[in-house]
Design a protein around this motif. Structure first.
Motif, mmCIF file in Angstrom:
data_model
loop_
_atom_site.group_PDB
_atom_site.id
_atom_site.type_symbol
_atom_site.label_atom_id
_atom_site.label_comp_id
_atom_site.label_asym_id
_atom_site.label_seq_id
_atom_site.Cartn_x
_atom_site.Cartn_y
_atom_site.Cartn_z
ATOM 1 N N SER A 251 98.690 -17.359 83.520
ATOM 2 C CA SER A 251 98.618 -18.198 84.716
ATOM 3 C C SER A 251 98.844 -17.411 86.001
ATOM 4 C CB SER A 251 99.642 -19.341 84.625
ATOM 5 O OG SER A 251 99.309 -20.224 83.583
ATOM 6 N N LEU A 252 99.506 -16.267 85.907
ATOM 7 C CA LEU A 252 99.796 -15.486 87.113
ATOM 8 C C LEU A 252 98.519 -15.015 87.821
ATOM 9 C CD1 LEU A 252 102.903 -13.417 85.918
ATOM 10 C CD2 LEU A 252 102.864 -15.395 87.460
ATOM 11 N N PRO A 253 97.570 -14.366 87.146
ATOM 12 C CA PRO A 253 96.336 -13.984 87.849
ATOM 13 C C PRO A 253 95.539 -15.200 88.314
ATOM 14 C CG PRO A 253 96.155 -13.537 85.498
ATOM 15 C CD PRO A 253 97.582 -13.854 85.764
ATOM 16 N N LEU A 254 95.654 -16.312 87.593
ATOM 17 C CA LEU A 254 94.972 -17.532 88.005
ATOM 18 C C LEU A 254 95.514 -18.017 89.351
ATOM 19 C CD1 LEU A 254 92.822 -19.501 86.860
ATOM 20 C CD2 LEU A 254 94.705 -20.881 85.965
ATOM 21 N N MET A 255 96.832 -17.974 89.521
ATOM 22 C CA MET A 255 97.430 -18.395 90.789
ATOM 23 C C MET A 255 97.053 -17.456 91.929
ATOM 24 S SD MET A 255 101.229 -19.872 89.809
ATOM 25 C CE MET A 255 101.724 -18.579 88.679
ATOM 26 N N LEU A 256 97.038 -16.162 91.658
ATOM 27 C CA LEU A 256 96.652 -15.197 92.697
ATOM 28 C C LEU A 256 95.208 -15.415 93.123
ATOM 29 C CD1 LEU A 256 98.332 -11.960 91.282
ATOM 30 C CD2 LEU A 256 99.090 -13.341 93.228
ATOM 31 N N ALA A 257 94.320 -15.633 92.147
ATOM 32 C CA ALA A 257 92.918 -15.896 92.470
ATOM 33 C C ALA A 257 92.790 -17.186 93.264
ATOM 34 C CB ALA A 257 92.097 -15.978 91.185
ATOM 35 N N GLY A 258 93.602 -18.198 92.911
ATOM 36 C CA GLY A 258 93.573 -19.459 93.635
ATOM 37 C C GLY A 258 93.961 -19.297 95.093
ATOM 38 N N MET A 259 95.017 -18.542 95.342
ATOM 39 C CA MET A 259 95.446 -18.321 96.723
ATOM 40 C C MET A 259 94.387 -17.564 97.521
ATOM 41 S SD MET A 259 99.567 -17.589 96.452
ATOM 42 C CE MET A 259 99.513 -16.439 95.091
ATOM 43 N N ALA A 260 93.726 -16.593 96.873
ATOM 44 C CA ALA A 260 92.680 -15.829 97.555
ATOM 45 C C ALA A 260 91.485 -16.727 97.901
ATOM 46 C CB ALA A 260 92.231 -14.667 96.673
ATOM 47 N N LEU A 261 91.120 -17.615 96.989
ATOM 48 C CA LEU A 261 89.996 -18.524 97.238
ATOM 49 C C LEU A 261 90.309 -19.512 98.355
ATOM 50 C CD1 LEU A 261 88.879 -19.175 93.569
ATOM 51 C CD2 LEU A 261 87.417 -18.256 95.378
ATOM 52 N N ILE A 262 91.541 -20.014 98.376
ATOM 53 C CA ILE A 262 91.940 -20.942 99.442
ATOM 54 C C ILE A 262 91.901 -20.243 100.793
ATOM 55 C CG2 ILE A 262 93.893 -22.250 100.376
ATOM 56 C CD1 ILE A 262 94.670 -22.913 97.481
ATOM 57 N N ALA A 263 92.441 -19.026 100.836
ATOM 58 C CA ALA A 263 92.447 -18.274 102.099
ATOM 59 C C ALA A 263 91.027 -18.001 102.582
ATOM 60 C CB ALA A 263 93.208 -16.960 101.909
ATOM 61 N N ALA A 264 90.139 -17.632 101.654
ATOM 62 C CA ALA A 264 88.751 -17.362 102.037
ATOM 63 C C ALA A 264 88.060 -18.628 102.526
ATOM 64 C CB ALA A 264 87.993 -16.772 100.848
ATOM 65 N N ALA A 265 88.311 -19.758 101.852
ATOM 66 C CA ALA A 265 87.690 -21.024 102.250
ATOM 67 C C ALA A 265 88.176 -21.471 103.620
ATOM 68 C CB ALA A 265 87.991 -22.100 101.205
ATOM 69 N N MET A 266 89.440 -21.232 103.925
ATOM 70 C CA MET A 266 89.996 -21.659 105.216
ATOM 71 C C MET A 266 89.436 -20.834 106.369
ATOM 72 S SD MET A 266 91.790 -24.303 104.795
ATOM 73 C CE MET A 266 92.566 -24.372 106.402
ATOM 74 N N ARG A 267 88.930 -19.644 106.075
ATOM 75 C CA ARG A 267 88.353 -18.815 107.133
ATOM 76 C C ARG A 267 86.932 -19.250 107.500
ATOM 77 N NH1 ARG A 267 91.128 -14.455 104.438
ATOM 78 N NH2 ARG A 267 89.226 -13.904 103.290
ATOM 79 N N ARG A 268 86.338 -20.087 106.643
ATOM 80 C CA ARG A 268 84.982 -20.566 106.924
ATOM 81 C C ARG A 268 85.029 -21.825 107.773
ATOM 82 N NH1 ARG A 268 84.786 -20.203 101.164
ATOM 83 N NH2 ARG A 268 84.030 -18.146 100.474
ATOM 84 N N GLU A 269 84.028 -22.007 108.562
ATOM 85 C CA GLU A 269 83.897 -23.246 109.314
ATOM 86 C C GLU A 269 83.476 -24.365 108.364
ATOM 87 O OE1 GLU A 269 84.453 -24.085 112.515
ATOM 88 O OE2 GLU A 269 85.332 -22.081 112.749
ATOM 89 N N PRO A 270 84.019 -25.584 108.538
ATOM 90 C CA PRO A 270 83.613 -26.687 107.662
ATOM 91 C C PRO A 270 82.109 -26.917 107.749
ATOM 92 C CG PRO A 270 85.542 -27.292 108.972
ATOM 93 C CD PRO A 270 85.041 -25.983 109.516
ATOM 94 N N ALA A 271 81.498 -27.166 106.588
ATOM 95 C CA ALA A 271 80.050 -27.368 106.556
ATOM 96 C C ALA A 271 79.664 -28.664 107.254
ATOM 97 C CB ALA A 271 79.580 -27.401 105.092
ATOM 98 N N ARG A 272 78.562 -28.610 107.986
ATOM 99 C CA ARG A 272 78.000 -29.817 108.624
ATOM 100 C C ARG A 272 76.549 -29.911 108.176
ATOM 101 N NH1 ARG A 272 81.330 -27.495 112.371
ATOM 102 N NH2 ARG A 272 82.930 -28.841 113.298
ATOM 103 N N ARG A 273 76.299 -30.831 107.245
ATOM 104 C CA ARG A 273 74.966 -30.944 106.657
ATOM 105 C C ARG A 273 74.275 -32.186 107.181
ATOM 106 N NH1 ARG A 273 78.374 -29.178 102.486
ATOM 107 N NH2 ARG A 273 77.788 -27.150 101.657
ATOM 108 N N THR A 274 72.960 -32.159 107.089
ATOM 109 C CA THR A 274 72.162 -33.313 107.537
ATOM 110 C C THR A 274 71.561 -34.023 106.333
ATOM 111 O OG1 THR A 274 70.196 -31.902 107.733
ATOM 112 C CG2 THR A 274 71.577 -32.202 109.687
#
Length: 274
Positions: A251-274
């Motif tokens: 579970s330890l590498p799973l948690m580290l990967a999770g934190m990295a994915l959250i940080a990367a997602a927060m750096r993106r602008e929220p999607a605005r689709r039509t």
């Protein structure tokens, strides 16, 4: 034995038996979990408000993906169990690694199998890997809940000895009362994580691809690590370095990967689709 120990319910692990064909609770948990997860995913895809417009995949896409993810869960879960939990035994008895009906599945292996299924299918269809993964993780908590309930019905993966008022004596766990750790896992890894991810989705998490995958990985890792303090380690492994269990280490590498994915997602602008 203390008077307050709760007797383990006498469940039959076989739900229905017709001649040589037997339907077990554990198999039913997988079938119903995949079915309900698929229906939940269809609901999420159709709700445009959650995506800020049209979803980056269609209901038909996900319908076609169900077979891929089912194979990923089953093959990954079994291969993970063979490699992570009992490699020595299966090296000596390789044909038994194919005997799925005897049990033995690893969540972490199943998760890796799902990741592979998501990547391959998304590339095949030209879909967003992260968005497909977000939907799959949100739906996967349903199967985790049902799987842990099936573990309880089977009287397997029981907890460590304890004197808490709700302790149980399991048929294969010896005479000592134990934590019903399967129910702890069903509550935290299943229900609580489902509710947390549903709340994040309601507040717009699907507009940031990869956020739900990260939240799932981090949340599951935390929940599993908590439950491992109450769950009896697998007999063939026991406690590992520093008193940790295999479930905690994976579970330890799973948690580290999770934190990295959250940080990367927060750096993106929220999607605005039509």
């Amino acid at each position: 034995m203390p008077l307050y120990v709760i007797p383990f319910p006498a469940f039959d692990p076989v739900l229905i038996s017709v001649g040589p064909i037997a339907v077990r609770w554990y198999a039913l948990a997988y079938i119903v979990g995949i079915l309900l997860g698929w229906l939940y995913a269809r609901v999420l895809i159709r709700r445009e408000a959650l995506w800020g417009g049209t979803a980056p995949l269609t209901v038909t896409d996900y319908d076609d993906f169900v077979l891929w993810v089912t194979l990923g869960i089953i093959l990954g879960g079994r291969i993970g169990y063979v490699l992570f939990y009992n490699p020595g035994y299966f090296a000596a008895h390789p044909l038994e690694s194919l005997e799925l009906w005897k049990g033995g599945m690893s969540f972490h292996g199943g998760f890796l199998g799902c990741v592979l299924a998501v990547v391959l299918f998304a590339r095949h269809r030209g879909l967003s890997i992260l968005s497909l993964g977000d939907i799959t993780c949100a739906a996967g908590t349903i199967g985790i809940f049902l799987g842990r309930i099936a573990n309880f019905i089977n009287g397997e993966l029981w907890g460590r000895p304890t004197d808490v008022p709700w302790a149980m004596v399991f048929p294969t766990g010896g005479p000592l009362p134990r934590h019903p750790s399967q129910l702890y896992e069903a509550s935290l890894e299943g229900l609580a994580l489902f509710a947390a991810l549903a709340a994040l989705i309601r507040f717009g998490a699907l507009k940031r691809p990869g956020f739900i995958i990260g939240a799932f990985a981090l949340g599951y890792g935390i929940a599993r690590s908590i439950c491992e303090h109450f769950r009896e380690p697998d007999a063939q492994l026991g406690f590992l370095w520093g008193g940790l269990t295999m479930g905690t280490l994976l579970s330890l590498p799973l948690m580290l990967a999770g934190m990295a994915l959250i940080a990367a997602a927060m750096r993106r602008e929220p999607a605005r689709r039509t």
